[in-house]
Write an enzyme that holds these catalytic residues in place. Structure first.
Site, PDB file in Angstrom:
ATOM      1  N   THR A 231       1.030  -8.596  13.145  1.00  0.00           N
ATOM      2  CA  THR A 231       0.948  -7.250  12.592  1.00  0.00           C
ATOM      3  C   THR A 231       1.067  -7.305  11.076  1.00  0.00           C
ATOM      4  OG1 THR A 231       1.833  -5.036  12.741  1.00  0.00           O
ATOM      5  CG2 THR A 231       3.419  -6.819  12.757  1.00  0.00           C
TER       6      THR A 231
ATOM      7  N   GLU B 155       6.161   4.482   7.667  1.00  0.00           N
ATOM      8  CA  GLU B 155       5.695   5.745   7.091  1.00  0.00           C
ATOM      9  C   GLU B 155       6.405   6.931   7.746  1.00  0.00           C
ATOM     10  OE1 GLU B 155       1.157   4.552   5.707  1.00  0.00           O
ATOM     11  OE2 GLU B 155       1.458   5.552   7.627  1.00  0.00           O
TER      12      GLU B 155
ATOM     13  N   THR C 283       0.862  -1.185   0.000  1.00  0.00           N
ATOM     14  CA  THR C 283       0.000   0.000   0.000  1.00  0.00           C
ATOM     15  C   THR C 283       0.897   1.234   0.000  1.00  0.00           C
ATOM     16  OG1 THR C 283      -0.254  -0.335   2.395  1.00  0.00           O
ATOM     17  CG2 THR C 283      -2.093  -0.999   0.985  1.00  0.00           C
TER      18      THR C 283
ATOM     19  N   ASN D 229      -0.494  10.424   6.419  1.00  0.00           N
ATOM     20  CA  ASN D 229      -1.771   9.997   6.997  1.00  0.00           C
ATOM     21  C   ASN D 229      -2.822  11.080   6.982  1.00  0.00           C
ATOM     22  OD1 ASN D 229      -1.532   7.100   8.171  1.00  0.00           O
ATOM     23  ND2 ASN D 229       0.445   8.073   8.549  1.00  0.00           N
TER      24      ASN D 229
ATOM     25  N   LYS E  30       4.106  -6.767   3.936  1.00  0.00           N
ATOM     26  CA  LYS E  30       3.839  -5.372   3.644  1.00  0.00           C
ATOM     27  C   LYS E  30       3.319  -4.724   4.925  1.00  0.00           C
ATOM     28  CE  LYS E  30       0.380  -3.520   3.087  1.00  0.00           C
ATOM     29  NZ  LYS E  30      -0.479  -2.680   4.035  1.00  0.00           N
TER      30      LYS E  30
ATOM     31  N   THR F  64      -7.540  11.346   0.802  1.00  0.00           N
ATOM     32  CA  THR F  64      -7.835  12.499  -0.053  1.00  0.00           C
ATOM     33  C   THR F  64      -6.806  12.670  -1.141  1.00  0.00           C
ATOM     34  OG1 THR F  64      -6.683  13.942   1.507  1.00  0.00           O
ATOM     35  CG2 THR F  64      -9.070  13.722   1.752  1.00  0.00           C
TER      36      THR F  64
END
Length: 399
Positions: A180, A266, A147, A394, A169, A399
Site C-alpha cells: 500500500t 485523510e 501528497t 476528496n 507517504k 478542484t
C-alpha cells in the site's frame, strides 16, 4: 542523526520543488544507494497499475534497482502509452545524470490519476535533485514524496552492527492488497535480491498490509526495500546469525510507518485497533478484521462515537469467511457488546454500559477485540474513522 531512509550507511537522498504542486512545496525526490545496492519491491495488485509500477517491476526483474526517483503531483496512471513513454524518458534521463544504466533506477509517482506528468518540470528538476543528493537528505526526501499527508513519516531501527531506516507517504486511497501507499525502506546490510524479497514479504508486507483508510486500493502502491551492503561482511541469509535481528528491525520500521500512515489518514480522528482471535487461520482472521476496518458503517459509527455493535456483527458476517454466529464475542475497550453472537438487551437499556463504550471510543486509538471461536488464527488490522473532513478532502481533490 537522520531518522529516515538515509539513516543506514550507503545511501543519499534529496527532495526539491520542481513545480508539480501548485503550493510550491517539494515534489521531486531521489534516493540512491552505493554501488552494489540490491533491491526488491512489493506492488499494487490493482489491474490498472500505473506506468511507474510497470517500469519498476521490469527493472527489478532485470536485477536492477540501485535507487528510486519519485514525483508527487501526478500519479501517471491511466495515461496510456504516453505515460509509459514519459516514465521511461524520465528514468533514463535521471539515470544518465547519475552515470547509471536505466534499469538501476526505479520510479514512483503519486498524485492525481489520469493527469499526464509535467515532463518539462520533471526534466528541468532532475539536475537540481541530483545535485542536492546528501547522506543527510532523508528529511527532504520524506517531505517531497507527500501528497495530502500532513506530516512526513520516517522511522529507524538498529540491528546490531546494521541499521534500518525508512520513509512513507499515503493517507488516502489506502486499502492494501500485498502492499500500500509508497514506502521506502533501507538497510546497510549486504543481502542478495532473493533474500531481500523474503524480508520484504515476511516482515514488511504484514504490517503495511494491515491498515485501511478508505477500502480503496491505489493504482500506484509500491513498497521498496534496498540493501546497500555498506557495512562490510558476509551476505546475510536466513541461516546467518544476524538474520533474525535484521528481520526484527525491518519489522519494527514497517510497523512504525504503518502506524504513522493510519494516524495521519485523510480526515481520521480515531484509529481502530481491531484484533481478531479464534479464527481457523491467520488469513481468515485478517479477512474478518479487514471487513470491520473497511466498513463505512463501522467507520462512521466510530466518528460519531456511536458504539453500535450491530455494525460490527454485520461486517463480520459479510466478510466471506465461514464463522459460527453463536461464537462471536465483541469488546469495545473493556465493554463487551456482543456475547455468543447476541447483543445483550442491557446494551439498549443500561446507560452505564453504553456510556462506558462511548468513553472507550473517545480517544485517538480505540480497541475493538473480536473472538470468533477457538481456532489458532489471529490478526490485527488498523482502520480509521470516516469523517466530514474525509468527504471534503476528496470532494475537492482535483478542484
Amino acid at each position: 542523526m537522520n531518522s529516515g531512509a538515509t539513516y543506514p550507511r550507503g545511501f543519499k537522498a534529496a527532495g526539491i520543488a520542481a513545480g508539480f504542486k501548485a503550493s510550491g512545496k517539494p515534489d521531486l525526490a531521489l534516493l540512491l544507494g552505493d554501488p552494489g545496492t540490491t533491491a526488491t519491491g512489493l506492488f499494487t495488485t490493482n489491474a490498472v497499475a500505473a506506468a511507474p509500477v510497470v517500469l519498476s517491476r521490469k527493472h527489478l526483474a532485470a536485477g536492477g534497482g540501485r535507487g528510486v526517483l519519485v514525483n508527487s503531483g501526478q500519479a501517471n496512471a491511466a495515461t496510456g502509452s504516453r505515460g509509459d513513454d514519459d516514465a521511461a524518458t524520465a528514468g533514463a534521463a535521471a539515470a544518465a545524470m547519475l552515470g547509471l544504466a536505466p534499469t538501476n533506477l526505479l520510479q514512483c509517482s503519486t498524485g492525481v490519476i489520469g493527469e499526464p506528468l509535467h515532463m518539462d518540470r520533471l526534466l528541468g528538476g532532475l539536475a537540481l535533485v541530483v545535485d542536492a543528493l546528501s547522506t543527510h537528505g532523508g528529511d527532504e526526501f520524506a517531505e517531497a514524496i507527500m501528497t495530502t499527508d500532513t506530516v512526513a513519516k520516517q522511522s529507524a531501527a538498529d540491528a546490531g552492527a546494521y541499521r534500518v531506516g525508512g520513509a512513507a507517504k499515503g493517507v488516502g486511497m489506502i486499502s492494501p492488497n500485498l502492499a500500500t501507499m509508497l514506502a521506502f525502506v533501507t538497510t546497510d546490510a549486504a543481502v542478495a535480491q532473493e533474500h531481500l524479497h523474503t524480508l520484504a514479504h515476511d516482515h514488511l508486507a504484514p504490517h503495511l498490509n494491515a491498515i485501511s483508510v478508505d477500502a480503496c486500493e491505489s493504482t500506484n502502491d509500491t513498497v521498496l526495500l534496498f540493501a546497500s551492503g555498506a557495512v562490510q561482511g558476509e551476505l546475510l541469509t536466513p541461516s546467518t546469525p544476524q538474520w533474525d535481528e535484521l528481520a526484527e528491525a525491518i519489522r519494527a520500521v514497517g510497523a512504525s510507518l504503518a502506524s504513522q500512515l493510519i494516524h495521519d489518514g485523510e480526515g481520521v480522528t480515531h484509529v481502530m485497533l481491531i484484533d481478531v482471535t479464534g479464527a481457523d487461520d491467520e488469513a481468515h482472521a485478517r479477512a474478518l478484521a479487514r471487513a470491520v476496518a473497511d466498513s463505512p458503517l463501522v467507520k462512521t459509527a466510530l466518528f460519531g462515537l456511536d458504539p453500535n455493535p450491530g455494525r460490527i456483527v454485520q461486517a463480520l458476517g459479510a466478510a466471506g469467511v465461514p464463522i459460527d454466529p453463536a461464537r462471536i464475542d465483541v469488546w469495545v475497550g473493556d465493554s463487551q457488546l456482543v456475547h455468543a453472537g447476541v447483543i445483550p438487551p442491557a446494551y439498549f437499556t443500561t446507560e452505564r454500559l453504553r456510556a462506558s463504550a462511548v468513553a472507550a471510543m473517545d480517544g485517538p486509538e480505540v480497541s475493538i477485540r473480536i473472538g470468533v471461536g477457538d481456532g489458532d488464527g489471529t490478526a490485527r488490522v488498523l482502520g480509521g474513522d470516516l469523517s466530514y473532513d474525509y468527504v471534503r478532502i476528496n470532494g475537492e481533490y482535483t478542484t
